[in-house]
Structure formats: C-alpha cells, structure tokens
Design an enzyme around this catalytic site. Structure first.
Site, PDB file in Angstrom:
ATOM      1  N   THR A  82       7.613   2.902  -8.335  1.00  0.00           N
ATOM      2  CA  THR A  82       6.158   2.855  -8.151  1.00  0.00           C
ATOM      3  C   THR A  82       5.843   1.776  -7.124  1.00  0.00           C
ATOM      4  OG1 THR A  82       4.028   2.805  -9.305  1.00  0.00           O
ATOM      5  CG2 THR A  82       5.710   1.283 -10.097  1.00  0.00           C
ATOM      6  N   ASN A  83       4.611   1.355  -7.034  1.00  0.00           N
ATOM      7  CA  ASN A  83       4.229   0.328  -6.058  1.00  0.00           C
ATOM      8  C   ASN A  83       3.183  -0.592  -6.669  1.00  0.00           C
ATOM      9  OD1 ASN A  83       1.469   1.451  -5.435  1.00  0.00           O
ATOM     10  ND2 ASN A  83       2.749   3.210  -4.892  1.00  0.00           N
ATOM     11  N   ASP A  84       2.716  -1.544  -5.889  1.00  0.00           N
ATOM     12  CA  ASP A  84       1.865  -2.612  -6.412  1.00  0.00           C
ATOM     13  C   ASP A  84       0.385  -2.260  -6.563  1.00  0.00           C
ATOM     14  OD1 ASP A  84       3.681  -4.584  -6.918  1.00  0.00           O
ATOM     15  OD2 ASP A  84       3.650  -5.370  -4.876  1.00  0.00           O
ATOM     16  N   SER A  85       0.012  -1.026  -6.258  1.00  0.00           N
ATOM     17  CA  SER A  85      -1.408  -0.684  -6.326  1.00  0.00           C
ATOM     18  C   SER A  85      -1.968  -0.895  -7.731  1.00  0.00           C
ATOM     19  CB  SER A  85      -1.604   0.779  -5.927  1.00  0.00           C
ATOM     20  OG  SER A  85      -2.941   1.150  -6.156  1.00  0.00           O
TER      21      SER A  85
END
Ligand code: CTP
Ligand code: CA
Length: 226
Positions: free
Chosen positions: A33-36
C-alpha cells in the site's frame, strides 16, 4: 449569505471523488500500500457536498473519518476502484481523482500465508489499470481532475500527466516538501491546465485547498452545463 452563495456553486452537480491508498494483497496477512491517509479526498468530497453537489466518494484504505451526506463506496484494490469508478463515470459531471492508486500489484495472490523457506524471495508485480488515463479516454463532457504526487520537477511531470491522461485540471503537490502531500492536515499545491500554471497556493489546510479547488472547478464548468 456566504454559505448560501457557496451552496449554489455546485447545486445538483454529480461529483465523483476518489480517496485513500489502494491495498494490493500478497497473501492473507500481507499487502502493498502507500502513505495516503484519504484526508485530501475526504476534504474535497466535503467541500463539494457543502457547495450543493451530489457526491459519490470511492474510498480505498483511509485513516480519517469519512464525511457524512455523501454516497460512500469502498474499493480496496486498484481493480476494484477502477470498476467502481468506470461503472459510474457516464452519470458524472465532475470527477476528482485524489486517490493514491497502486501502480503495481502482485501477479500472484497466495491463498495461504507465505512461509519463509527461501533466503531470497522475489514478489513479481504487474501494472494495474491507470484509472485516470482510462477516464481520459472515455471522457464525454465530464470535467476531469487528476492529482500528481511528485518529489522533483513538479511542473514538467504535472503537465506531462495532464496531457497524457486528458485531464482538464491537474493538482500537483511536491510530496517531499514539509507540510505537503500524504501526511498531515495541510497541503501545498499548484494547479495546471492545458495552458500551464493556473494557481499556486501557499501552505493551507486540506479543507481550504479543497474549497478553493472546488470553487476553481465550478468557475471552469462550461456555462449552462446540466
Ligand atoms: N492514477 C490512477 N490509476 C493508477 C495510477 C494513478 O487513476 N493506476 C491517478 C491518480 O489517482 C492521480 C493521477 O493518476 O490522480 C496521478 O497519479 P501519480 O501516481 O502521480 O501518477 P502516475 O501516472 O501513476 O505516474 P508515476 O507514479 O509514475 O509518477
Ligand atoms: Ca503512480
């Protein structure tokens, strides 16, 4: 008075907003996933709602509380988000793609938890659907707004994305800059259209960025559009 004026700016407009970071599973307990955080997209949905729009919010993984008074659809993966968004696209007048969509997903999604049998493990990844580019291809009068998260050469990358994905407006932020991007409650953004730089705003709360952005979009809608 001010509230009423704002309310009318997007009265009855159908607005679709995407928010959050997509999650791509490797096995039942692991994922990419990512930091959003979803905060920028949520703020946009809220601002549009407060300007009278009928808002559909397609959200992946988020860390904030989603706004009330909007239609909330959960889509965890890039493919699920693509399906949810493309299915509703024809009915929309404005689409704002604030989500951080994974560019790659594991080729294989293991049904069982991977065991650490090898010294080295290669997880093979494949490209996901570029939802925004697909929306650009299928555009039939919708006002299409993309985001660009960059760490360098913001203007060049932003203008390139705007053209490549056939967007009407592109919101660029330098995610390496303090106070901008994924983390926190603030953002520093520039707006671009086909003619180049439209606006460059100072450090603002995401709510303020969202309000200014929706006002800018409202002002750019073709006059008399349904
Ligand atoms: N986007 C999308 N689908 C993807 C990847 C990105 O719809 N599979 C959208 C994002 O929601 C955003 C815009 O495209 O509105 C730009 O995302 P960004 O990650 O900045 O650009 P990419 O085109 O993915 O290019 P790169 O990551 O290589 O910079
Ligand atoms: Ca990307």
């Amino acid at each position: 008075e001010r509230l009423l004026g704002r309310r009318q700016l997007l009265a009855g407009k159908r607005v679709l907003v995407t928010a959050g970071g997509t999650v791509e599973r490797i096995d039942p307990v692991r994922y990419l996933t990512n930091d959003s955080s979803g905060r920028m997209g949520f703020a946009i949905a809220e601002a549009a709602r407060d300007m009278g729009a009928q808002v559909t919010l397609v959200a992946a993984r988020t860390q904030a509380q989603p706004p009330t008074g909007v239609e909330l659809i959960r889509a965890e993966t890039a493919e699920a988000m693509a399906e949810a968004v493309l299915q509703r696209y024809a009915q929309m007048e404005i689409v704002v793609k604030a989500a951080a969509v994974a560019d790659y997903r594991p080729v294989q999604r293991h049904a069982q938890k991977l065991k650490k049998t090898e010294e080295r493990l290669v997880v093979e990844l494949e490209r996901t659907t570029d939802i925004l580019a697909e929306l650009g291809r299928r555009k039939r009068g919708q006002y299409l707004v993309g985001f660009a998260a960059e760490t360098n050469d913001v203007e060049r990358h932003a203008l390139d994305k705007l053209k490549r994905k056939n967007c009407d407006l592109l919101v660029a932020n330098n995610v390496a800059e303090a106070g901008a991007g994924f983390h926190g409650e603030t953002n520093i953004v520039q707006l671009y259209d086909g003619g180049g730089l439209v606006a460059s705003w100072p450090l603002l709360s995401k709510r303020e960025v969202a309000e200014r952005l929706m006002q800018e979009i409202a002002a750019r809608l073709p006059a008399g559009a349904a």
